[in-house]
Design an enzyme around this catalytic site. Structure first.
Site, mmCIF file in Angstrom:
data_model
loop_
_atom_site.group_PDB
_atom_site.id
_atom_site.type_symbol
_atom_site.label_atom_id
_atom_site.label_comp_id
_atom_site.label_asym_id
_atom_site.label_seq_id
_atom_site.Cartn_x
_atom_site.Cartn_y
_atom_site.Cartn_z
ATOM 1 N N LYS A 139 0.852 -1.197 0.000
ATOM 2 C CA LYS A 139 0.000 0.000 0.000
ATOM 3 C C LYS A 139 0.877 1.232 0.000
ATOM 4 C CE LYS A 139 0.688 1.913 3.331
ATOM 5 N NZ LYS A 139 1.953 2.493 3.935
ATOM 6 N N TYR A 224 -4.582 3.875 6.401
ATOM 7 C CA TYR A 224 -5.041 2.858 7.357
ATOM 8 C C TYR A 224 -6.377 3.280 7.988
ATOM 9 C CZ TYR A 224 -0.514 0.494 7.240
ATOM 10 O OH TYR A 224 0.592 -0.201 6.846
#
Ligand code: NAD
Length: 371
Positions: A139, A224
């Site tokens: 990510k 996140y």
């Protein structure tokens, strides 16, 4: 469930008949099934041997049931020696970025794990797919949603699977939080607060360069908080309002330092999120339902996640997030089923991130683009 089913449909419609038809010719899924029956672990090529690969992924690989380190790809010759001595990777399975495409004929490699600066995810995912390898990409998936779309298309064209390194999706407390929210154990979720940040050091690092990082705290760790909100609601944000603050215009000349943003979901849930590169301690998510709350604090660390609800503390033990993520992807490949952390998931996060940046630039609420 609806989202998983949608992913499953997309995966099946884009891969099953073509993959089954092509499988015999390419030695694709069929050879992987044969490997499953012979209990051979899937071979992983690690691309980029920086902090994450060195301190988390390589040790995690040794704990997996279904994976093993098969090859390394690095631009630093000194690392070739260290890694081959430590992990027994032979010269034939060591590549640099220029020679990377030769991995196509390396039968010991089943999947490529891209652990490079964000701007390089797009190029190496596409090159890996063209080399016939499945791809696990760290990510954020890429710098832009357009790049995400190209990565998805390349993997589909090569009939290879693509997953994004959303390790928290394999962490038991995160899974429990999503299960409790979905089951309405604390009523309808009305509001979520989520934030992740840290004080970044070295001002010369790639994370502070727009071209390499795509953005700052939001792309790196704010993602996140975004993921957690999407997981808890099971919905995509429809509208976003964001604000940015810079206290060090020199250090953060190219990327964002601190951002707060509000997300509106169609069900009526609101999420209030924050991220920063300029202080430590922000690492939590709390979902407030009509009948109580669910909280993780710390929420996003590699270990030590703590959970409590308005009723009780919940301790589900700790797992190695990266080992769990790798084993899940290997099982998806072996069992020919889609990953829940698919490329589409990465794309959805980039669409929300782009809406956050647009909201900051335009100083107004932005409707989030659809996949
Ligand atoms: P890092 O700086 O420690 O390592 C980056 C690696 O890329 C190094 O080996 C470096 O040599 C190599 N590299 C190749 N070309 C480069 C260039 N032009 N500039 C800089 N480095 C170059 O970074 P990291 O912390 O290992 O992060 C790598 C990726 O992993 C990022 O996408 C990051 O977002 C992601 N990450 C994910 C997690 C997670 O918990 N899932 C945690 C940390 C990092």
């Amino acid at each position: 469930m609806q989202r998983l089913n949608a992913n499953r449909r997309e995966f099946l419609s884009t891969t099953t008949s073509a993959a089954l038809a092509a499988g015999l010719a390419t030695g694709g899924f069929f050879s992987e099934t044969a490997r499953a029956s012979s209990n051979r672990k899937l071979g992983v090529a690690l691309v980029g041997l920086g902090n994450l690969s060195t301190n988390q992924i390589a040790p995690a690989l040794a704990k997996t049931k279904h994976c093993q380190l098969a090859a390394i790809v690095t631009g630093t010759p000194a690392k070739e020696k260290t890694w081959s001595e430590k992990y027994g990777v032979k010269q034939d399975h060591i590549y640099n970025y220029e020679r990377f495409d030769k991995i196509a004929s390396d039968d010991t490699v089943d999947l490529v794990y891209v652990v490079l600066p964000n701007s390089m995810h797009h190029e190496f995912t596409i090159r890996a797919a063209k080399a016939g390898k499945h791809v696990l990409c760290e990510k954020p998936m890429a710098n832009t949603s357009q790049e995400c779309r190209e990565m998805i298309a390349a993997c589909q064209a090569a009939q290879r699977m693509l997953a994004i390194g959303y390790r928290c999706q394999f962490e038991p407390h995160h899974l429990k939080m999503m299960e409790l929210a979905k089951g309405k154990s604390f009523g309808d979720i009305r509001m979520i607060e989520a934030g992740f940040g840290f004080k970044i050091g070295d001002p010369t690092q790639w994370r502070l360069k727009r071209e390499l990082a795509g953005g700052g705290a939001l792309m790196d760790v704010g993602i996140y908080a975004l993921q957690a909100c999407r997981g808890i609601t099971g919905e995509e944000p429809i509208a976003i309002t964001a604000q940015e603050t810079k206290t060090d215009a020199k250090k953060f000349a190219e990327v964002d330092e601190s951002i707060t943003w509000l997300m509106q979901f169609a069900s009526g849930t609101q999420a209030y999120c924050s991220t920063s590169y300029n202080f430590n301690g922000l690492n939590r998510v709390q979902a407030f339902g009509s009948d109580g709350y669910i909280k993780l604090d710390p929420a996003f660390s590699y270990s030590g996640i703590r959970m409590e609800t308005s009723k009780e503390k919940i301790d589900l033990g700790q797992v190695d997030h990266f080992a769990a993520e790798l084993d899940d992807f290997a099982q998806c490949i072996l069992e020919k089923r889609p990953s829940k952390v698919s490329g589409e998931e990465g794309l959805k996060d980039l669409l929300a991130i782009e809406a956050i940046y647009r909201s900051i630039d335009q100083r107004k609420t932005i409707a989030v683009d659809k996949v």
